[in-house]
Scaffold this motif. Structure first.
Motif, PDB file in Angstrom:
ATOM      1  N   ARG A  48       0.940  -1.023   0.064  1.00 54.31           N
ATOM      2  CA  ARG A  48      -0.228   0.159   0.099  1.00 54.31           C
ATOM      3  C   ARG A  48       1.158   1.246   0.238  1.00 54.31           C
ATOM      4  O   ARG A  48       0.818   2.597   0.340  1.00 54.31           O
ATOM      5  CB  ARG A  48      -0.824  -0.006   0.974  1.00 54.31           C
ATOM      6  N   ILE A  49       2.003   1.081   0.146  1.00 56.97           N
ATOM      7  CA  ILE A  49       3.465   2.182   0.055  1.00 56.97           C
ATOM      8  C   ILE A  49       3.931   2.301  -1.326  1.00 56.97           C
ATOM      9  O   ILE A  49       4.123   1.360  -1.888  1.00 56.97           O
ATOM     10  CB  ILE A  49       4.125   2.057   1.266  1.00 56.97           C
ATOM     11  N   GLY A  50       4.850   3.550  -1.668  1.00 54.34           N
ATOM     12  CA  GLY A  50       5.808   3.680  -2.101  1.00 54.34           C
ATOM     13  C   GLY A  50       6.805   4.160  -1.609  1.00 54.34           C
ATOM     14  O   GLY A  50       6.758   4.919  -0.518  1.00 54.34           O
ATOM     15  N   ALA A  51       7.515   3.803  -2.782  1.00 53.76           N
ATOM     16  CA  ALA A  51       9.499   5.235  -1.775  1.00 53.76           C
ATOM     17  C   ALA A  51       9.908   5.059  -3.230  1.00 53.76           C
ATOM     18  O   ALA A  51      10.184   4.495  -4.009  1.00 53.76           O
ATOM     19  CB  ALA A  51       9.591   4.241  -0.947  1.00 53.76           C
ATOM     20  N   THR A  52      10.840   6.722  -3.145  1.00 51.73           N
ATOM     21  CA  THR A  52      12.360   6.742  -3.757  1.00 51.73           C
ATOM     22  C   THR A  52      13.061   7.346  -2.561  1.00 51.73           C
ATOM     23  O   THR A  52      13.079   8.041  -1.844  1.00 51.73           O
ATOM     24  CB  THR A  52      11.565   7.733  -4.241  1.00 51.73           C
ATOM     25  N   ALA A  57       4.104   3.451  -9.007  1.00 50.83           N
ATOM     26  CA  ALA A  57       4.120   2.653  -9.921  1.00 50.83           C
ATOM     27  C   ALA A  57       2.988   1.648  -9.354  1.00 50.83           C
ATOM     28  O   ALA A  57       2.189   1.141 -10.325  1.00 50.83           O
ATOM     29  CB  ALA A  57       5.669   1.766 -10.828  1.00 50.83           C
ATOM     30  N   GLY A  58       3.039   0.817  -8.234  1.00 52.18           N
ATOM     31  CA  GLY A  58       2.143   0.032  -7.696  1.00 52.18           C
ATOM     32  C   GLY A  58       0.981   1.064  -7.380  1.00 52.18           C
ATOM     33  O   GLY A  58       0.081   0.470  -6.507  1.00 52.18           O
ATOM     34  N   ASN A  59       0.799   2.285  -7.079  1.00 51.94           N
ATOM     35  CA  ASN A  59      -0.752   2.503  -6.932  1.00 51.94           C
ATOM     36  C   ASN A  59      -0.919   3.307  -5.828  1.00 51.94           C
ATOM     37  O   ASN A  59      -2.798   2.579  -5.041  1.00 51.94           O
ATOM     38  CB  ASN A  59      -1.790   2.061  -8.142  1.00 51.94           C
ATOM     39  N   GLY A  60       0.010   2.927  -4.411  1.00 53.23           N
ATOM     40  CA  GLY A  60      -0.596   2.939  -3.103  1.00 53.23           C
ATOM     41  C   GLY A  60      -0.900   4.766  -2.904  1.00 53.23           C
ATOM     42  O   GLY A  60      -1.219   5.277  -3.347  1.00 53.23           O
ATOM     43  N   GLY A  61      -1.685   4.463  -1.225  1.00 56.99           N
ATOM     44  CA  GLY A  61      -1.758   5.309  -0.904  1.00 56.99           C
ATOM     45  C   GLY A  61      -1.656   6.146  -0.288  1.00 56.99           C
ATOM     46  O   GLY A  61      -1.299   7.005   0.355  1.00 56.99           O
ATOM     47  N   ALA A  62       0.366   6.403  -0.066  1.00 56.06           N
ATOM     48  CA  ALA A  62       1.113   6.411   1.149  1.00 56.06           C
ATOM     49  C   ALA A  62       2.575   6.561   0.550  1.00 56.06           C
ATOM     50  O   ALA A  62       2.647   5.067   0.043  1.00 56.06           O
ATOM     51  CB  ALA A  62       1.589   6.279   2.497  1.00 56.06           C
ATOM     52  N   MET A  63       2.904   7.746   0.045  1.00 56.46           N
ATOM     53  CA  MET A  63       4.073   7.582  -0.567  1.00 56.46           C
ATOM     54  C   MET A  63       5.322   8.213   0.398  1.00 56.46           C
ATOM     55  O   MET A  63       5.051   9.656   1.168  1.00 56.46           O
ATOM     56  CB  MET A  63       4.483   8.466  -1.264  1.00 56.46           C
ATOM     57  N   PHE A  64       6.402   7.813   0.929  1.00 55.29           N
ATOM     58  CA  PHE A  64       8.107   8.123   0.954  1.00 55.29           C
ATOM     59  C   PHE A  64       8.478   8.350   0.402  1.00 55.29           C
ATOM     60  O   PHE A  64       9.643   7.564  -0.142  1.00 55.29           O
ATOM     61  CB  PHE A  64       8.176   6.821   2.183  1.00 55.29           C
ATOM     62  N   LEU A  65       8.728  10.110   0.472  1.00 55.58           N
ATOM     63  CA  LEU A  65       9.599  10.167  -0.768  1.00 55.58           C
ATOM     64  C   LEU A  65      11.077  10.846   0.314  1.00 55.58           C
ATOM     65  O   LEU A  65      11.416  12.021   0.546  1.00 55.58           O
ATOM     66  CB  LEU A  65       9.004  11.228  -1.301  1.00 55.58           C
ATOM     67  N   ASP A  66      12.520  10.952  -0.411  1.00 54.91           N
ATOM     68  CA  ASP A  66      13.388  11.038   0.153  1.00 54.91           C
ATOM     69  C   ASP A  66      14.384  11.490  -0.017  1.00 54.91           C
ATOM     70  O   ASP A  66      14.594  11.306  -1.529  1.00 54.91           O
ATOM     71  CB  ASP A  66      14.333   9.680   1.046  1.00 54.91           C
ATOM     72  N   GLU A  67      14.284  12.980  -0.785  1.00 56.55           N
ATOM     73  CA  GLU A  67      14.596  13.954  -0.885  1.00 56.55           C
ATOM     74  C   GLU A  67      14.383  14.245  -2.291  1.00 56.55           C
ATOM     75  O   GLU A  67      15.600  13.944  -3.866  1.00 56.55           O
ATOM     76  CB  GLU A  67      16.515  14.134  -0.536  1.00 56.55           C
ATOM     77  N   PRO A  68      12.983  14.323  -3.386  1.00 63.45           N
ATOM     78  CA  PRO A  68      12.870  13.333  -4.146  1.00 63.45           C
ATOM     79  C   PRO A  68      12.846  14.497  -5.411  1.00 63.45           C
ATOM     80  O   PRO A  68      13.542  14.552  -6.335  1.00 63.45           O
ATOM     81  CB  PRO A  68      11.351  13.716  -4.206  1.00 63.45           C
ATOM     82  N   THR A  69      13.664  15.938  -5.103  1.00 65.69           N
ATOM     83  CA  THR A  69      14.168  17.022  -6.517  1.00 65.69           C
ATOM     84  C   THR A  69      15.267  16.906  -6.503  1.00 65.69           C
ATOM     85  O   THR A  69      15.526  17.596  -7.054  1.00 65.69           O
ATOM     86  CB  THR A  69      12.777  17.492  -6.214  1.00 65.69           C
ATOM     87  N   THR A  70      16.173  16.534  -5.277  1.00 60.93           N
ATOM     88  CA  THR A  70      17.622  17.479  -5.800  1.00 60.93           C
ATOM     89  C   THR A  70      18.174  16.474  -6.706  1.00 60.93           C
ATOM     90  O   THR A  70      17.937  15.706  -7.476  1.00 60.93           O
ATOM     91  CB  THR A  70      17.621  16.332  -4.543  1.00 60.93           C
ATOM     92  N   GLY A  71      18.765  17.917  -7.099  1.00 60.20           N
ATOM     93  CA  GLY A  71      19.323  17.422  -8.852  1.00 60.20           C
ATOM     94  C   GLY A  71      18.557  18.215  -9.898  1.00 60.20           C
ATOM     95  O   GLY A  71      18.949  17.690 -10.650  1.00 60.20           O
ATOM     96  N   THR A  82      -1.395  10.137   0.809  1.00 57.03           N
ATOM     97  CA  THR A  82      -1.169  10.661   1.898  1.00 57.03           C
ATOM     98  C   THR A  82       0.925  10.544   1.696  1.00 57.03           C
ATOM     99  O   THR A  82       1.522   9.439   0.921  1.00 57.03           O
ATOM    100  CB  THR A  82      -0.377   9.738   3.232  1.00 57.03           C
ATOM    101  N   LEU A  83       1.881  11.935   2.028  1.00 54.83           N
ATOM    102  CA  LEU A  83       2.268  12.241   1.238  1.00 54.83           C
ATOM    103  C   LEU A  83       3.816  12.624   2.245  1.00 54.83           C
ATOM    104  O   LEU A  83       3.459  14.005   3.044  1.00 54.83           O
ATOM    105  CB  LEU A  83       3.007  13.638   0.616  1.00 54.83           C
ATOM    106  N   LEU A  84       4.340  11.604   2.307  1.00 60.64           N
ATOM    107  CA  LEU A  84       5.743  11.719   3.546  1.00 60.64           C
ATOM    108  C   LEU A  84       7.069  12.467   2.883  1.00 60.64           C
ATOM    109  O   LEU A  84       7.746  11.431   1.943  1.00 60.64           O
ATOM    110  CB  LEU A  84       5.504  10.957   4.577  1.00 60.64           C
TER     111      LEU A  84
END
Length: 205
Positions: free
Chosen positions: A34-38, A102-116, A138-140
């Motif tokens: 149910r989650i996605g991550a970068t 891609a997994g169409n989850g309801g919560a995303m965990f993004l660590d420094e998503p737009t660096t660079g 939900t976006l963290l």
């Protein structure tokens, strides 16, 4: 901040307490679906094409987003059929973000998503993230960019050396970041007018 995200992703075990995602231990597969991550640092099999990497990730989820939607949403059309080893840092970052969603989850965990990324691409991705939260997601995220927090966050937590220093709404944080910090040694700290907050460690205040 990265440690906190790793705990919520089930990549690390907490020394004390418990981490929960949708009420479950994040190490359970049912929670992870149910989650996605970068992550902050990304690495791809260099000989695989971007499209193959996306398909590999989509295959792990019961209801993934369509390939065409991911390509359009994250601006991948110019390089998705190239080997990842030949992509620029910015292109890899966009691919990594597409994999999180891609997994169409309801919560995303993004660590420094737009660096660079350049400013234009960063704003395009902000729109994707705003659309996601606007539809109830939900976006963290962690970020060093104040403007990114201002653009995306409902709530901000400022972490310094593993300790929470400030937390609140964006406007509240903005009003407090200009405050001065004073450290002193004293056996006891009296009540002081105009002090936003205090912290004591042994005899240091």
């Amino acid at each position: 901040k990265t440690t906190a995200i790793n705990l919520l992703l089930g990549l690390r075990w907490p020394d004390r307490g418990a981490a929960r995602v949708y009420g479950r231990d994040p190490r359970e597969a049912v929670a992870r679906r149910r989650i996605g991550a970068t992550p902050q640092d990304t690495a791809f099999p260099q000989r695989l094409h971007g499209r193959e990497v996306i398909e590999l990730v989509r295959a792990h989820f019961p209801d993934p987003l369509e390939m065409t939607e991911l390509i359009d949403r994250f601006g991948l059309s110019e390089f998705v059929d190239r080997q990842t080893g030949g992509l620029s840092g910015g292109q890899k970052r966009r691919l990594a973000l597409a994999l999180a969603f891609a997994g169409n989850g309801g919560a995303m965990f993004l660590d420094e998503p737009t660096t660079g990324l350049d400013a234009g691409v960063r704003r395009d991705l902000w729109r994707v993230m705003k659309d996601f939260t606007g539809r109830g997601g939900t976006l963290l995220l962690t970020t060093h960019y104040l403007e990114e927090a201002e653009a995306l966050a409902d709530r901000v937590i400022l972490i310094d050396h593993g300790r929470i220093r400030l937390q609140g709404g964006v406007e509240e944080i903005r009003a407090r970041v200009g405050l001065k910090r004073v450290q002193l040694r004293a056996p006891e700290l009296p009540q002081l007018a105009g002090v936003a907050g205090s912290e004591s460690i042994e005899d240091r205040h």
